[in-house]
Scaffold this active site. Structure first.
Site, PDB file in Angstrom:
ATOM      1  N   LYS A 496      45.105  51.303  29.707  1.00  0.00           N
ATOM      2  CA  LYS A 496      44.217  51.175  30.861  1.00  0.00           C
ATOM      3  C   LYS A 496      43.470  49.847  30.808  1.00  0.00           C
ATOM      4  O   LYS A 496      43.461  49.157  29.795  1.00  0.00           O
ATOM      5  CB  LYS A 496      43.223  52.336  30.882  1.00  0.00           C
ATOM      6  CG  LYS A 496      42.306  52.406  29.662  1.00  0.00           C
ATOM      7  CD  LYS A 496      41.380  53.598  29.745  1.00  0.00           C
ATOM      8  CE  LYS A 496      40.441  53.647  28.539  1.00  0.00           C
ATOM      9  NZ  LYS A 496      39.466  54.742  28.630  1.00  0.00           N
ATOM     10  N   ARG A 598      30.608  64.329  30.195  1.00  0.00           N
ATOM     11  CA  ARG A 598      31.011  63.334  31.192  1.00  0.00           C
ATOM     12  C   ARG A 598      31.944  63.969  32.199  1.00  0.00           C
ATOM     13  O   ARG A 598      31.616  64.121  33.367  1.00  0.00           O
ATOM     14  CB  ARG A 598      31.671  62.134  30.486  1.00  0.00           C
ATOM     15  CG  ARG A 598      32.006  60.980  31.401  1.00  0.00           C
ATOM     16  CD  ARG A 598      32.562  59.796  30.629  1.00  0.00           C
ATOM     17  NE  ARG A 598      33.822  60.091  29.958  1.00  0.00           N
ATOM     18  CZ  ARG A 598      34.486  59.206  29.202  1.00  0.00           C
ATOM     19  NH1 ARG A 598      33.975  57.990  29.010  1.00  0.00           N
ATOM     20  NH2 ARG A 598      35.630  59.542  28.643  1.00  0.00           N
ATOM     21  N   TYR A 726      21.937  23.978  32.288  1.00  0.00           N
ATOM     22  CA  TYR A 726      21.038  24.500  33.316  1.00  0.00           C
ATOM     23  C   TYR A 726      19.702  24.938  32.726  1.00  0.00           C
ATOM     24  O   TYR A 726      19.631  25.422  31.591  1.00  0.00           O
ATOM     25  CB  TYR A 726      21.687  25.700  34.012  1.00  0.00           C
ATOM     26  CG  TYR A 726      22.763  25.329  35.016  1.00  0.00           C
ATOM     27  CD1 TYR A 726      22.463  24.559  36.142  1.00  0.00           C
ATOM     28  CD2 TYR A 726      24.073  25.738  34.831  1.00  0.00           C
ATOM     29  CE1 TYR A 726      23.438  24.223  37.051  1.00  0.00           C
ATOM     30  CE2 TYR A 726      25.068  25.401  35.740  1.00  0.00           C
ATOM     31  CZ  TYR A 726      24.741  24.644  36.855  1.00  0.00           C
ATOM     32  OH  TYR A 726      25.708  24.305  37.751  1.00  0.00           O
ATOM     33  N   MET A 775      29.252  28.708  34.612  1.00  0.00           N
ATOM     34  CA  MET A 775      30.297  29.520  35.222  1.00  0.00           C
ATOM     35  C   MET A 775      31.676  29.153  34.692  1.00  0.00           C
ATOM     36  O   MET A 775      32.470  30.022  34.350  1.00  0.00           O
ATOM     37  CB  MET A 775      30.280  29.372  36.747  1.00  0.00           C
ATOM     38  CG  MET A 775      31.403  30.165  37.433  1.00  0.00           C
ATOM     39  SD  MET A 775      31.413  30.006  39.225  1.00  0.00           S
ATOM     40  CE  MET A 775      30.059  31.098  39.663  1.00  0.00           C
TER      41      MET A 775
END
Length: 832
Positions: A496, A598, A726, A775
């Site tokens: 998964k 859950r 930054y 980023m």
């Protein structure tokens, strides 16, 4: 590897070996090892100390002992390790012993065994036959190209009781080798793919080479070949190699044959082939157009017909054939070029194949070939390169760049647009990047020329951040966990979340090859992609959504059922589609809640659940399972044991009300290692496959699968007091050398690694992160690493720093680190 367990005294008798039992009472041998770097299931392994031209296996006994190996086949008594408990089988020749043992193991089975040999196509034919036959048989086959004097015995050793069809490759480079491989494989069916020029230098002539290869099929019941290869057909007809009882199945495009090939119609992306078989017209369509693929497919077609498979079913499966990753790799190149890299070997046959592949690429009209000298062809030099020149002309090559002294000597034989260099370094020194534009470039060279340097120079330098996936490590980890399981315990593997960031199909394909019993995905669309990619293993979907039920039914994806709502909706979907007892009840997996709180059915819901399921004509229970809350944390072991007990009673209650077998599974990766008594019928392997363990001891036995790499984009000098990044978060306390690397939080690098929290590895040295993670970029301090240059490789995580280090530094878990790597980061898969 073999599922069989053989006692050492039994093996000593087989090998006529003297047994030195320094560790009596050993349970037995399952694994054979010839490479000290690839230890699997150490306590059940037998290492063969093979003496080669450059390496002597006896040199590695101490290293293997440290890895846990205790059983050795040796030919030098003095190599026995002093003062340690180990078992030794003393033989005359360890390689011969390996072959003898594999041949004896082969004799324990009476199943169809297909032997494949020929100059080209062996691996493709083997892998395609696996794709085509895996629905009908439990197949064992040679890993990769294990077709040598060592590879064949290791391949045959894989045979196990559950296998009912075997496919083994055999390759030779000189006379006298094939009869040894025939004794090991003992094929009952044979395919002789073709004959080419590889290894010509070691044989008197082509006929001798054919005779030597033909010795693999001396005792088969059926030999399949193309009678258009006149040399092969003549040797078969002569009776000089094959025993009288051998019969043949032939195919031909020219002569009368069992499978008479008629029209071959190539289209843009596929080829249609029509033929006559037993006086009936039949046909197939394959998603390939090159000559080699068509020939390989025809060999496969012939075998399937011999096995009496329905022609319509054959046609259906042929359309689904998928490419087999071999040595050709295509990447984006500089200046809008396409680069085909085949820098593995160079001979006329493989050059033809590569040129055919290049001609399939329609994105550019112009074609260039960078070619090295062809080594060990056995041909006269002038004659050889005359053939090469003719071949390049026939294939429509516009430009040749020849590298090597032989090509340089023969340059007058080639077309007008050409350049020649003495060696690779000479070419790279004079490389003009502007000379390559809007064309397809084939890089084809013998390994000794190091053409990978040319490939790196010409490929597109786009986003240079890559996640390397080591498939060898995946297999190692898989086998380690398998070694901890009881013989009858099944294995479900979680793929998964893009297989924990590693790529779903690529990992699933490895798992299917290595016989996992089940796969599990999070959502149905992940399972659909696996089905489309040729994965046929059972797949459990852990988060089934109502809108995906139809797709799940169509693609045979088995839902987790954790509530009455899911049960009702999925039952309705089956009813609506007409699935019921007559068509076969659909398998589902029941989740029970034993403490996670859950998802899952509570204990007080079991009676109602059982009643509903017994009255449900659409559904069959494939398994019952639950999730452990804290199997990796010793402080919660009491709770874990309580969960195990609760699950045992709840699952037994469900299973007792149904008259068919229901699998029960509870353990995850850490549970497999820490609670072996709770294996039930199946276990679920997840993060452990990727090299993450619960304890330092287990961690040392696993291998890290993923390495995240980037490169230095720019280096600059920063003076004391200046700020970096930054918000001016990074402040230079002294004069610093700062490198900007091409990875940021959009690639999955956590911002929590900023301001010195995280480190990257540059030329083997740690470089702290400076300032905030941006980023697309991050700055690191390389002040103490003067050899670093722009373009230098930077390891974000791998062996060091590891994923575990990154997780600890960011206050999270390795799962989050792996699954957080953006899909814009290119995945590169390698298998050594």
């Amino acid at each position: 590897m073999s599922h069989s367990l053989y006692a050492l005294n039994e093996l000593a008798e087989v090998l006529h070996a003297k047994l030195f039992a320094g560790l009596p009472g050993h349970p037995g041998i399952s694994f054979l090892i010839t490479d000290s770097r690839k230890v699997v299931g150490a306590d059940a392994s037998l290492f063969f100390a093979i003496r080669g031209d450059r390496r002597d296996g006896h040199e590695f006994l101490a290293e293997l002992y440290e890895s846990g190996v205790r059983n050795f086949v040796i030919s030098k008594k003095e190599a026995m390790l002093p003062g340690v408990e180990a078992n030794y089988l003393l033989v005359q020749d360890a390689l011969k012993a390996l072959q003898t043992l594999a041949a004896w193991h082969r004799k324990q089975f009476s199943v169809p065994v297909l032997g494949v040999t020929g100059s080209n196509g062996k691996t493709i034919v083997k892998e395609w036959l696996y794709q085509l036959l895996r629905e009908n048989y439990h197949i064992v086959r040679s890993p990769k190209s294990y077709n040598s004097q060592i590879g064949v015995p290791l391949s045959v050793w894989q045979m196990a009781s559950e296998d009912n069809f075997c496919i083994f490759e055999a390759g030779i480079s000189m006379p006298g080798e094939m009869q040894e491989l025939e004794k090991i494989i003992q094929p009952t069916i044979g395919i002789f793919t073709n004959i080419g020029s590889a290894h010509d230098e070691n044989f008197a002539d082509t006929r001798e080479k054919i005779r030597e290869k033909m010795k693999l099929f001396t005792r088969v019941s059926k030999l399949i070949y193309c009678r258009d290869y006149a040399g092969i057909h003549e040797v078969v007809q002569s009776g000089e190699v094959l025993q009288p009882g051998v019969s043949v199945f032939t195919w031909s495009k020219k002569s009368k044959a069992d499978l008479q090939v008629g029209r071959i119609n190539r289209k843009e992306h596929e080829t249609e082939v029509q033929a006559i078989y037993r006086n009936n017209f039949i046909g197939i369509r394959i998603p390939f157009t090159d000559d080699a693929s068509i020939e390989n497919a025809l060999h496969c077609w012939a075998l399937l017909l011999y096995l009496d498979m329905d022609p319509d079913e054959i046609a259906r499966r042929m359309e689904l054939l998928s490419p087999v990753a071999m040595r050709l790799e295509m990447k984006e190149g500089i200046n809008n070029c396409s680069v085909i890299n085949d820098s593995y070997n160079s001979d006329l046959g493989s050059l033809t194949i590569a040129l055919d592949f290049m001609n399939q690429q329609k994105q550019h009209r112009r074609r260039s070939v960078i070619l090295s000298d062809i080594l060990q062809s056995g041909k006269d030099e002038a004659q050889l390169y005359r053939q090469v020149a003719e071949l390049l002309q026939q294939k429509g090559v516009n430009r040749l760049i020849g590298i090597g002294p032989a090509l340089s000597r023969q340059q007058d034989q080639f077309m007008s647009e050409k350049q020649f260099f003495q060696d690779t370094a000479d070419f790279l020194r004079e490389l003009n990047y502007g000379a390559f534009s809007n064309e397809t470039i084939l890089i084809k060279g013998a390994r000794s020329f190091g053409f990978e340097r040319i490939s790196r120079a010409l490929q597109q330098k786009a986003h240079e951040t890559v996640l390397e996936i080591n498939l060898n490590a995946v297999v190692h980890n898989l086998n380690l966990f398998k070694s901890r399981l009881k013989a009858d315990t099944k294995l479900m593997v979680m793929v998964k979340a893009f297989s924990y960031g590693s790529g779903s199909f690529e990992i699933a394909n490895v798992l299917q090859f290595h016989r996992a019993d089940y796969l599990a995905v999070a959502y149905a669309d992940e399972g659909v992609e696996l089905r489309k990619a040729g994965i046929t293993l059972p797949i459990m979907v852990m988060n089934p959504e109502e809108q995906s039920f139809d797709a799940m039914i169509s693609y045979k994806l088995e839902p987790e059922v954790y509530s009455f709502r899911v049960l009702n909706h999925f039952t309705e979907a089956l009813r609506r589609r007409g699935n019921d007892t007559a068509t076969g009840r659909f398998p589902v997996h029941l989740e029970l809640d034993t403490g996670m709180k859950r998802l899952g059915f509570d204990e007080q819901e079991l009676n109602e659940l059982i009643v509903r399921l017994k009255n449900n004509k659409y559904i069959r229970i494939a398994s019952v399972f639950s999730h452990l809350v804290a199997s990796d944390e010793a402080e919660h072991d009491a709770f874990t044991r309580q969960q195990i007990s609760t699950f045992g009673s709840m699952s037994a209650s469900v299973a007792s009300h149904f008259n068919y077998p229901i699998l029960r599974h509870l353990l995850n990766s850490s549970g497999i290692l820490r609670f072996p008594e709770a294996q039930f019928d199946m276990v679920r392997l997840g993060i452990g496959l990727h090299g993450i363990a619960a304890t330092p001891h287990e961690q040392r036995q696993l291998q890290m699968v993923s390495t995240l790499k980037t490169t230095i984009s720019q280096i600059r000098q920063v003076k004391a007091g200046e700020t970096i990044g930054y918000s001016r978060k990074g402040v230079a306390q002294k004069d610093m050398t700062i490198a900007t690397v091409g990875i940021g939080y959009a690639d999955g690098l956590s911002r929590r690694l900023g301001n010195g929290t995280g480190k990257m590895l540059v030329l083997g040295q740690a470089a702290p992160v400076v300032g905030s993670v941006c980023m697309d970029m991050t700055m690191i301090d390389i002040t103490g690493i003067p050899a670093a240059r722009e373009g230098t490789e930077v390891v974000v995580f791998g062996a060091s720093p590891s994923i575990i280090d990154i997780a600890r530094e960011t206050g999270t878990i390795p799962y989050e680190v792996l699954t957080g790597i953006s899909e814009r980061v290119k995945r590169v898969y390698f298998h050594e």
